[in-house]
Motif scaffolding. Structure first.
Motif, PDB file in Angstrom:
ATOM      1  N   THR A 107      18.145 -89.767  50.024  1.00 45.43           N
ATOM      2  CA  THR A 107      18.613 -90.795  49.089  1.00 45.43           C
ATOM      3  C   THR A 107      17.539 -91.089  48.053  1.00 45.43           C
ATOM      4  N   PHE A 108      16.297 -91.165  48.493  1.00 48.58           N
ATOM      5  CA  PHE A 108      15.153 -91.376  47.598  1.00 48.58           C
ATOM      6  C   PHE A 108      15.087 -90.270  46.537  1.00 48.58           C
ATOM      7  N   GLY A 109      15.176 -89.008  46.972  1.00 50.18           N
ATOM      8  CA  GLY A 109      15.102 -87.904  46.029  1.00 50.18           C
ATOM      9  C   GLY A 109      16.264 -87.881  45.053  1.00 50.18           C
ATOM     10  N   SER A 110      17.476 -88.102  45.580  1.00 48.83           N
ATOM     11  CA  SER A 110      18.667 -88.080  44.728  1.00 48.83           C
ATOM     12  C   SER A 110      18.656 -89.221  43.721  1.00 48.83           C
ATOM     13  N   LEU A 145      24.934 -98.655  35.325  1.00 43.88           N
ATOM     14  CA  LEU A 145      24.382 -97.313  35.481  1.00 43.88           C
ATOM     15  C   LEU A 145      23.494 -97.216  36.726  1.00 43.88           C
ATOM     16  N   SER A 146      22.715 -98.259  36.988  1.00 40.12           N
ATOM     17  CA  SER A 146      21.830 -98.268  38.155  1.00 40.12           C
ATOM     18  C   SER A 146      22.627 -98.280  39.457  1.00 40.12           C
ATOM     19  N   VAL A 147      23.661 -99.120  39.502  1.00 45.68           N
ATOM     20  CA  VAL A 147      24.520 -99.184  40.694  1.00 45.68           C
ATOM     21  C   VAL A 147      25.207 -97.837  40.907  1.00 45.68           C
ATOM     22  N   SER A 148      25.648 -97.214  39.807  1.00 43.46           N
ATOM     23  CA  SER A 148      26.289 -95.902  39.902  1.00 43.46           C
ATOM     24  C   SER A 148      25.311 -94.856  40.449  1.00 43.46           C
ATOM     25  N   SER A 153      24.285 -91.403  44.881  1.00 46.00           N
ATOM     26  CA  SER A 153      23.280 -90.834  45.783  1.00 46.00           C
ATOM     27  C   SER A 153      23.626 -91.107  47.240  1.00 46.00           C
ATOM     28  N   LEU A 154      24.016 -92.342  47.554  1.00 48.21           N
ATOM     29  CA  LEU A 154      24.354 -92.706  48.932  1.00 48.21           C
ATOM     30  C   LEU A 154      25.551 -91.914  49.442  1.00 48.21           C
ATOM     31  N   VAL A 155      26.574 -91.763  48.608  1.00 49.38           N
ATOM     32  CA  VAL A 155      27.780 -91.032  49.020  1.00 49.38           C
ATOM     33  C   VAL A 155      27.468 -89.553  49.253  1.00 49.38           C
ATOM     34  N   LEU A 156      26.765 -88.931  48.310  1.00 52.47           N
ATOM     35  CA  LEU A 156      26.440 -87.510  48.433  1.00 52.47           C
ATOM     36  C   LEU A 156      25.575 -87.224  49.660  1.00 52.47           C
ATOM     37  N   VAL A 157      24.598 -88.087  49.895  1.00 55.45           N
ATOM     38  CA  VAL A 157      23.707 -87.897  51.054  1.00 55.45           C
ATOM     39  C   VAL A 157      24.444 -88.205  52.365  1.00 55.45           C
ATOM     40  N   ALA A 204      22.158 -77.719  43.669  1.00 55.20           N
ATOM     41  CA  ALA A 204      22.429 -77.126  42.359  1.00 55.20           C
ATOM     42  C   ALA A 204      22.960 -78.168  41.374  1.00 55.20           C
ATOM     43  N   VAL A 205      23.888 -79.022  41.844  1.00 53.73           N
ATOM     44  CA  VAL A 205      24.454 -80.050  40.976  1.00 53.73           C
ATOM     45  C   VAL A 205      23.388 -81.074  40.587  1.00 53.73           C
ATOM     46  N   LEU A 206      22.587 -81.510  41.585  1.00 51.16           N
ATOM     47  CA  LEU A 206      21.557 -82.521  41.321  1.00 51.16           C
ATOM     48  C   LEU A 206      20.504 -82.008  40.347  1.00 51.16           C
ATOM     49  N   PHE A 207      19.948 -80.830  40.657  1.00 53.23           N
ATOM     50  CA  PHE A 207      18.903 -80.270  39.801  1.00 53.23           C
ATOM     51  C   PHE A 207      19.478 -79.809  38.469  1.00 53.23           C
TER      52      PHE A 207
END
Length: 269
Positions: A107-110, A145-148, A153-157, A204-207
């Motif tokens: 979550t931190f990284g994302s 934007l911050s909440v998004s 990040s939380l959902v993906l992780v 891939a999507v994140l980077f």
């Protein structure tokens, strides 16, 4: 030949990541401790300064707050435990603690990448559309934007780790200095092709989105600076973008280094 697949019921895991030699343990410990203390002082300093200084109560500095909070969160999950484990001959943790650490570290990284994407957009508006900046980058917009960024990040992780905790375990050794998703699904003898696929798509999507966003925004900033040929604009672009780009390059290098270390692990220092 049929592969034996014995399930491990114990919730105790042994961490066998970096094997630090006796001659190196104190220098490594002091270096990591110094880094962590510096990180705490600098991030708390940024937060206190922004909170107490009314002139800094602007949308741009809310993003700095986000980055500082995320930095404190991510490194506090990882570094204190890493420091404590350096002097232990055998390092153990529970499966639940390992999953929690993996969830927090991912979550931190994302979130870091998401926040840096927003900061790139903020810098683009500030330099390329300065007259519209106040109307576009309002406090309400920054909060949304911050909440998004945190929510995505939380959902993906959560999906990433959810696919891993469903697996049975046939091993109980973490071959990494800390817990992450790849280390966890390597404990299983089940088919992990879906984990590999989602992990690859996730990375891939994140980077890809972060690199693409940075390239596009900075390219457009460079074009504006080149066409207008204004020393004042060039100076402002350099001042506002240099620190952001430096932080992003550090985050990008850290991410690539983590991937490389999983492919080519270092077992001794």
């Amino acid at each position: 030949m049929k592969m034996e697949n014995n399930s491990v019921n114990s919730d105790i895991l042994e961490i066998q990541g970096l094997d630090i030699s006796e001659s190196s343990v104190y220098p490594v410990f002091l270096a990591v401790l110094f880094f962590y203390i510096t990180l705490l002082i600098s991030n708390f300093g940024v937060l206190i300064l922004i909170i107490t200084e009314k002139s800094l109560h602007q949308p741009m500095y809310l993003l700095f707050c986000n980055l500082s909070v995320n930095d404190l969160f991510g490194n506090t999950v990882l570094l204190p435990r890493l420091l404590a484990d350096m002097f232990a001959s055998k390092k153990f943790t529970t499966y639940a603690e390992c999953v929690t650490q993996a969830f927090c570290s991912h979550t931190f990284g994302s979130a870091s990448h998401m926040i840096l994407i927003i900061m790139a957009f903020d810098r683009y508006i500030a330099i390329c559309n300065p007259l519209r900046y106040a109307s576009i980058m309002t406090t309400k917009t920054i909060v949304k934007l911050s909440v998004s960024a945190w929510g995505i990040s939380l959902v993906l992780v959560a999906i990433l780790l959810g696919l891993t905790i469903r697996l049975s375990r046939c091993r109980s050794v973490i071959l990494n200095a800390y817990c992450d998703n790849a280390s966890l699904f390597k404990l299983s003898c089940d088919d992990v092709s879906i984990n590999n696929f989602y992990g690859l798509v996730f990375t891939a999507v994140l980077f890809g989105s972060s690199i693409g966003s940075i390239l596009v925004t900075y390219l457009r900033i460079a074009i504006i600076c080149w066409t207008k040929k204004s020393k004042e604009l060039n100076s402002r672009a350099l001042q506002t973008c240099a620190s952001h780009l430096l932080v992003y390059m550090i985050m990008l290098w850290t991410g690539f280094l983590t991937i490389i270390l999983h492919r080519f692990p270092i077992t001794h220092i």
